[in-house]
Design an enzyme around this catalytic site. Structure first.
Site, PDB file in Angstrom:
ATOM      1  CG  ASP A 193      -5.729 -11.357   3.983  1.00 35.12           C
ATOM      2  OD1 ASP A 193      -5.074 -11.561   3.609  1.00 35.12           O
ATOM      3  OD2 ASP A 193      -6.400 -10.063   4.089  1.00 35.12           O
ATOM      4  NE  ARG A 200       1.010  -8.322  -2.258  1.00 39.75           N
ATOM      5  CZ  ARG A 200      -0.301  -8.446  -2.057  1.00 39.75           C
ATOM      6  NH1 ARG A 200      -1.020  -6.761  -1.794  1.00 39.75           N
ATOM      7  NH2 ARG A 200      -0.119  -8.748  -0.339  1.00 39.75           N
ATOM      8  CD  GLU A 206      -3.424  -8.877   8.074  1.00 36.24           C
ATOM      9  OE1 GLU A 206      -3.508  -9.592   7.295  1.00 36.24           O
ATOM     10  OE2 GLU A 206      -4.551  -8.264   8.393  1.00 36.24           O
ATOM     11  CG  ASN A 208      -2.117  -0.997   1.123  1.00 33.57           C
ATOM     12  OD1 ASN A 208      -2.229  -1.494   0.419  1.00 33.57           O
ATOM     13  ND2 ASN A 208      -2.419  -2.208   2.406  1.00 33.57           N
ATOM     14  CD  GLU A 248       1.456 -11.556  -0.567  1.00 39.18           C
ATOM     15  OE1 GLU A 248       1.648 -11.437  -1.919  1.00 39.18           O
ATOM     16  OE2 GLU A 248       0.919 -11.209  -0.363  1.00 39.18           O
ATOM     17  CD  GLU A 291      -7.053 -25.774  12.066  1.00 41.27           C
ATOM     18  OE1 GLU A 291      -5.805 -26.708  12.052  1.00 41.27           O
ATOM     19  OE2 GLU A 291      -7.564 -25.962  10.896  1.00 41.27           O
ATOM     20  CE  LYS A 306      -2.495 -11.595   0.539  1.00 43.23           C
ATOM     21  NZ  LYS A 306      -3.291 -10.185   1.373  1.00 43.23           N
ATOM     22  CD  GLU A 361      -7.277  -5.260   0.798  1.00 40.20           C
ATOM     23  OE1 GLU A 361      -5.953  -4.814   1.263  1.00 40.20           O
ATOM     24  OE2 GLU A 361      -7.621  -5.857   1.183  1.00 40.20           O
TER      25      GLU A 361
HETATM   26  O1  GCW Z   1      -5.108  -9.273   4.499  1.00 41.95           O
HETATM   27  C1  GCW Z   1      -5.289  -7.657   3.961  1.00 41.95           C
HETATM   28  C2  GCW Z   1      -4.405  -6.923   4.922  1.00 41.95           C
HETATM   29  C3  GCW Z   1      -4.108  -5.506   4.561  1.00 41.95           C
HETATM   30  C4  GCW Z   1      -2.474  -5.928   3.581  1.00 41.95           C
HETATM   31  C5  GCW Z   1      -3.662  -6.498   2.045  1.00 41.95           C
HETATM   32  C6  GCW Z   1      -3.101  -7.016   1.383  1.00 41.95           C
HETATM   33  C7  GCW Z   1      -1.063  -4.417   2.651  1.00 41.95           C
HETATM   34  O2  GCW Z   1      -5.698  -6.619   6.113  1.00 41.95           O
HETATM   35  O3  GCW Z   1      -3.234  -5.699   5.536  1.00 41.95           O
HETATM   36  O4  GCW Z   1      -2.568  -4.511   2.904  1.00 41.95           O
HETATM   37  O5  GCW Z   1      -4.002  -7.892   2.409  1.00 41.95           O
HETATM   38  O6  GCW Z   1      -2.156  -7.805   0.952  1.00 41.95           O
HETATM   39  O7  GCW Z   1      -2.863  -6.426   0.199  1.00 41.95           O
END
Ligand code: GCW
Length: 685
Positions: free
Chosen positions: A371, A325, A399, A208, A393, A517, A366, A292
């Site tokens: 996420d 990405r 997180e 970001n 990724e 988990e 990812k 986002e």
């Molecule tokens: O999981 C979300 C996160 C964001 C993150 C986004 C991403 C960098 O909560 O904080 O931003 O993924 O991977 O772009």
């Protein structure tokens, strides 16, 4: 004095066994460096530092082959100088590979550290030091190593105000007050940690890219960025920058960032030239676009291939890469809309573009389609684009896995993902063979992960979370390594050679993901966390929001129907074998049941218990196991230096308390929804 906490796995503790000390001292009396480069210099410095600390010797570095009892550093270029000494075949290793050979003749012991390039010599050096830290004999060492992945990358989510997005270990080591940090030593120590596990690329700012960070690619920041790049360069690590897709507007005063606009193209070409003037071996751009609320090609009705290729053309003359990405989804979903499924998004956006990307573009995907949840399915995009470079990724920063307050060792999770059979090329087509570039002829590929470090004195908040950074590097070097092997290596280097410590810590680490988990969200359904912060239980926290992250629990049942006939059809994105497995209630694995299916609470799992009883059981057991983690650690008192002992103990205590919060919130929620009592009549509120 935070020495041990800070040194992480590069402790270089004094060898106290007299015989072994003697042996090591003999092998390392002299250092002969036939090669000369900044990377070789780093290897020499590391050796000097480690040998003086472990063996209390200070060997001089010479460039002639003469001295006996020596470590010899050489690359393929100096090959001929060793002709009369040993037989070596550099064909056995790849570009970043290395060989370590120890040869003992009468009155002369030599350890050869050989790489095709200087980076290999550095990796060999770290490997040798690992052997010594783990007290292995240096007799008859014959190691031939090549990394399986070409790009072994770290992504920093650091902002220039010093904050770190999803960072749980203090502030950034890179930036402060909207400029670069002055503490380059810290960055160098980070480079040492990274290269010791084979990392060769880093993106140094958050994906970001905010206002100030947009200017990182301008003359106001490039000189400093270049200094940082030179620190990493000395450790074989290439520097990348995350860019703002709309830079042409924000920095260039253009009215558009349309990738097909010739002025925009021109602007980026000049920009690339400028960057390479400052950083001649600049790695390239990491790009979060149309994701986002970040700008991207969609604004101009262009697709992601148009967007990525425009940047790729600008970087091509310099061999730069665009890492694009795939975290693209609708983050303004209406929760009433049952047909949109966030899990489908990446595949739906990118799969149709297979073959349309330039050779120097890599798609960074990812591990899961949602996420970084504690458990989710593997992204169906892996293997689905044979003509497009792909890379993985992962998220080292925790997180959704306890934010480095809870212990959650992620190597077992990553291994499961990498071993997942995609069937992309028939049976035995694991994800690891997609991202290592061996399944399809990818020009570039590899594995990246979001870092978990900050300026905390122990780098990672939870001292045991250092193992995640270590493990990521080692696993990325070689995804075939066993989790146990990586874990033991790390423990020995970090805490020394104490059998009880090894036994307990290894057990703790290897069980911790499963334990986490157990007391959090059940059976792959994910989320159920406090919105925004993503820490702590909140079952409906995301249920009526825009993020596309729902569990659909009602009085009868729970789960997301992603099947073909009655659900969102997500299961169809997999190759046939996996579609079949996930689509059917009979064959869908328990741990992902609620990711793929909506079922009644009384649905019987393969394990024999019902979904609701499983929820109760795992939540009670999870807390007990968290308590056992703490007890195992407490049993090590006196065997670990007190700072690290206390730090970890405190975190484990916090984990136990917080796991109870999770247990009671989840159990109570589902008891109240379903009205079904716990068979074992344990306390539910
Ligand atoms: O999981 C979300 C996160 C964001 C993150 C986004 C991403 C960098 O909560 O904080 O931003 O993924 O991977 O772009």
């Amino acid at each position: 004095d935070h020495k041990e906490s800070y040194a992480a796995w590069l402790q270089y503790k004094k060898i106290d066994d007299a015989a072994l000390l003697k042996e090591y001292q003999t092998w390392t009396e002299n250092i002969v460096s036939l090669s000369d480069s900044i990377v070789i210099e780093s290897a020499q410095n590391e050796l000097s530092k480690a040998l003086s600390s472990m063996l209390d010797i200070h060997p001089e570095v010479s460039s002639g082959l003469k001295p006996k009892n020596r470590i010899v550093l050489a690359t393929m270029k100096e090959f001929n100088l060793l002709d009369n000494e040993i037989d070596i075949d550099f064909k056995q290793i790849n570009e970043d590979g290395y060989m370590i050979k120890s040869v003992s003749t009468k009155g002369n012991k030599t350890i050869y550290l050989l790489g095709k390039r200087d980076a290999g010599v550095l990796y060999a050096t770290f490997h040798l030091l690992r052997l010594m830290q783990n007290r292995e004999s240096l007799k008859d060492v014959n190691i031939i190593e090549s990394p399986k992945n070409q790009l072994r990358m770290i992504n920093q989510w650091d902002n220039m105000d010093g904050s770190i997005e999803r960072g749980y270990a203090g502030k950034s080591i890179f930036y402060k007050d909207h400029s670069f940090s002055e503490d380059f030593n810290r960055i160098q120590d980070y480079a040492r940690l990274l290269s010791s596990v084979g990392i060769n690329a880093i993106a140094i700012n958050n994906v970001n890219v905010h206002e100030v960070e947009t200017h990182l690619i301008t003359a106001s920041f490039l000189p400093k960025a270049a200094e940082v790049a030179s620190i990493f360069r000395a450790y074989g690590i290439k520097t990348f920058l995350s860019i703002n897709y709309a830079s042409a507007i924000q920095l260039g005063d253009l009215e558009t960032a349309d990738p097909l606009d010739s002025k925009v193209k021109e602007w980026w070409k000049n920009k690339a030239k400028e960057i390479y003037r400052f950083i001649p071996d600049f790695g390239g751009f990491l790009v979060k676009a149309d994701s986002e609320h970040r700008p991207g090609p969609f604004t101009y009705n262009r697709n992601h291939a148009d967007g990525a290729n425009m940047l790729a053309e600008a970087l091509e003359p310099f061999n730069g890469l665009v890492i694009w990405r795939c975290f693209v989804y609708n983050c303004l979903q209406d929760w009433r809309d049952r047909s949109t499924d966030r899990a489908r998004a990446a595949y739906d956006h990118f799969k149709p573009l297979d073959g349309k990307f330039h050779e120097n573009v890599i798609l960074q995907i990812k591990n899961g389609p949602m996420d970084f949840q504690v458990r989710e399915a593997v992204s169906p995009l892996f293997g689905a684009m044979p003509q497009t470079n792909q890379m993985m990724e992962f998220q080292i920063t925790q997180e959704y896995t306890g934010q480095q307050k809870h212990l959650c060792y992620l190597v077992p999770q990553w291994k499961e993902v990498l071993d997942f059979d995609t069937f992309a090329n028939g049976e035995s087509s694991p994800v690891k063979h997609v991202v290592d570039g061996s399944m399809f002829p990818y020009r570039y590929s590899g594995i990246a992960a979001v870092s978990n470090i900050g300026n905390d004195y122990n780098w990672s908040g939870h001292t045991l979370a250092q193992a995640n950074l270590y493990g990521f590097g080692r696993l990325t070097w070689n995804p075939d390594l066993q989790a146990e092997t990586i874990t033991n290596e790390w423990i020995g280097q970090t805490f020394g050679q104490d059998e009880l410590v090894n036994e307990h810590v290894s057990h703790m680490l290897l069980k911790s993901w499963e334990i986490y988990e157990q007391y959090t969200s059940p059976l792959g359904v994910g989320w159920m966390v406090n919105p925004g912060r993503h820490y702590g239980p909140n079952v409906d926290g995301y249920e009526y929001s825009v993020w596309g992250t729902y569990h659909f629990a009602d009085r009868d049942g729970i789960g997301v129907d992603r099947t073909i006939k009655t659900g969102t059809g997500y299961t169809e994105q997999y190759f046939r074998e996996n579609t079949k497995m996930y689509d059917s209630l009979e064959t869908c694995p328990d741990e992902l049941l609620l990711f793929f299916h909506h079922v009644p609470y009384k649905h019987k799992l393969k394990s024999g218990v019902t979904v609701i009883q499983h929820i109760y059981n795992t939540h009670f057991e999870g807390v007990q196991e968290a308590e056992e983690l703490k007890e195992r650690w407490a049993a090590l008192k006196g065997r670990i230096n007190s700072e690290r002992y206390e730090d970890i103990l405190n975190r484990l205590e916090e984990q136990v308390e917080h796991s109870k919060e999770w247990r009671d919130t989840i159990n109570t929620y589902f008891y109240r929804k379903s009205g079904i009592a716990d068979e074992q009549k344990r306390k539910i509120y």
